[in-house]
Design an enzyme around this catalytic site. Structure first.
Site: not given
Ligand code: GLU
Length: 449
Positions: A93, A114, A117, A129, A168-169, A213, A244, A381
């Site tokens: 994810k 990630q 996190k 990612k 997204g990112d 976020t 965002n 998410s």
């Molecule tokens: N890009 C965001 C992050 O850095 C969201 C990632 C997601 O929702 O999968 O955590």
């Protein structure tokens, strides 16, 4: 002197050797390994079966060609990436970034961060990612759609709601997710809503995902302040970025009684002592997709635009870097400290350089690392995946309440872990260790895979 435990130094040496030139990935791994010395001292079994070496090596890395045709009929070639880093806790994810700076090292640093996190959120999601060096700036809507379709033409075979779930990112928002979802649906002939998150409300998205976020970041900062008996009320805040994350951080700071006096884009920054006009900012960024300098033209006297320079020169009590990696340097940290900064909360991924973080810790500035403070996006998410799996749709209030509860949980987890490992108030250590322990428990149970 190295801050790395001598048992972990060889792990870092090997990561540096076999991932040559990937500076951001090295930086992210080094920071985590620096925190893990205390864990292996207490639980030597976590270092068994090369668990730490395995966590530093992605399970799978996909690099692919993305050919597409621009509005002039010219063939354009970009490079696509998806790094499926760790699936011990759930499907991979993590977001997709479209930005000309994207390369394998950047995607690996983001994928590595990630893992921890996502673990901190307590939700069943692994870490990954992706992205491309495609530059969306100046591209027409048709070009964006054709690029997204070309990108998904390869990526779709590596995804699935139980396999890998992008979102997204930077450079990828609701519009791009919509085009990618449409293409995935066409290619697979499946309405598999849970394969992407950050979707529009019209086709399976979650309420509060767009805001999550930025809102989550401010909830986290609020929790940190509460440990000192303080609140955001009356605080002067600077937020870098104007995407965002920044927009909804500004929104939530205002709801909590603070004033955001500055924000930025890659060309410069604006200062508005009355507080950034959120409706105007959203109109410029979300509707017109224009540069931030337009703000001053529309707002008139009172607001200033400074081309170039550093937004961190603007004095504030709370600094929220929400733009991109390594945007806040040691020099910026020194200026912020001189100007009396009290709290720094990272909305972007790894926006503070290591020397900046050391300066904040050394001067007693409360510091919230991105992998904890910006986890509200990916946590929501996971809530979107939950709603998709149960074919349900929650209200904004219900979803935001879950987000607030998750952020409180992450904050308390990081704080308690820092205490347990004799580093009270060190949220970097707390986040790295708490995230690692969750992944390590699962990886040990699953054997050497
Ligand atoms: N890009 C965001 C992050 O850095 C969201 C990632 C997601 O929702 O999968 O955590």
């Amino acid at each position: 002197m190295s801050k790395i435990d001598e048992k972990l130094q060889p792990v870092l040496d090997e990561v540096l050797r076999r991932n040559a030139g990937e500076a951001e990935f090295h930086q992210a791994v080094k920071e985590v390994l620096e925190s893990l010395g205390r864990v292996v001292a207490k639980h030597p079994d976590y270092a068994d079966h090369a668990l730490i070496e395995r966590i530093c090596e992605p399970e799978r890395q996909i690099i692919f060609r993305v050919p597409w045709i621009d509005d002039d009929g010219q063939v354009q070639i970009n490079r696509g990436f998806r790094v499926q880093f760790n699936s011990a806790l759930g499907p991979y994810k993590g977001g997709i970034r479209f930005h000309p700076s994207v390369n394998l090292g950047i995607i690996k640093f983001l994928g590595f961060e990630q893992i921890f996190k996502n673990a901190l959120t307590g939700m069943p999601i692994g870490g990954g990612k992706g992205g491309s060096d495609f530059n969306p700036r100046g591209r027409s809507d048709r070009e964006i759609m054709r690029f997204c379709q070309a990108f998904m033409l390869e990526l779709h075979r590596h995804l699935g709601e139980y396999t890998d779930v992008p979102a997204g990112d930077i450079g990828v928002g609701g519009r791009e997710i919509g085009y990618m979802f449409g293409q995935y649906k066409r290619l697979t002939n499946r309405y598999e809503a849970g394969v992407l998150t950050g979707k529009g409300l019209a086709y399976g998205g979650s309420r509060a995902r767009t805001e999550a976020t930025g809102f989550g970041l401010v909830y986290f900062v609020q929790q940190m302040l509460a440990t000192k008996g303080q609140s955001l009320d009356g605080k002067r805040v600077v937020v870098s970025g104007s995407g965002n994350v920044a927009i909804y951080a500004i929104d939530k700071v205002r709801q909590f009684g603070g004033t955001v006096v500055a924000c930025s884009d890659s060309n410069g920054y604006i200062v508005d002592e009355e507080g950034i006009d959120l409706a105007l900012l959203r109109e410029i960024k979300e509707v017109r997709r224009a540069r931030l300098s337009t703000y001053v033209e529309l707002k008139g006297p009172g607001a200033r635009y400074i081309e170039g320079g550093s937004i961190w020169d603007v004095p504030c009590q709370i600094a929220l870097p929400c733009a991109t990696q390594n945007e806040l340097t040691g020099k910026d940290a020194t200026t912020l400290i001189k100007n009396g900064v009290e709290v720094v909360g990272e909305g972007a991924n790894m926006p503070s350089t290591p020397d900046a973080v050391d300066l904040f810790h050394g001067q007693g500035v409360m510091f919230a690392p991105g992998k904890a403070a910006n986890a509200g996006g990916v946590a929501t998410s996971a809530l979107e995946m939950q709603q998709n799996a149960s074919r349900d749709s929650w209200s904004f209030e219900q979803t935001e309440a879950r987000l607030a509860q998750i952020m409180r949980g992450i904050h308390d987890d990081c704080a308690a872990t820092a205490d347990e490992y004799s580093a009270p108030g060190n949220y970097v250590l707390g986040a790295n260790i708490a995230g690692f322990v969750r992944v390590a428990e699962a990886m040990s149970a699953l054997g050497v895979v």
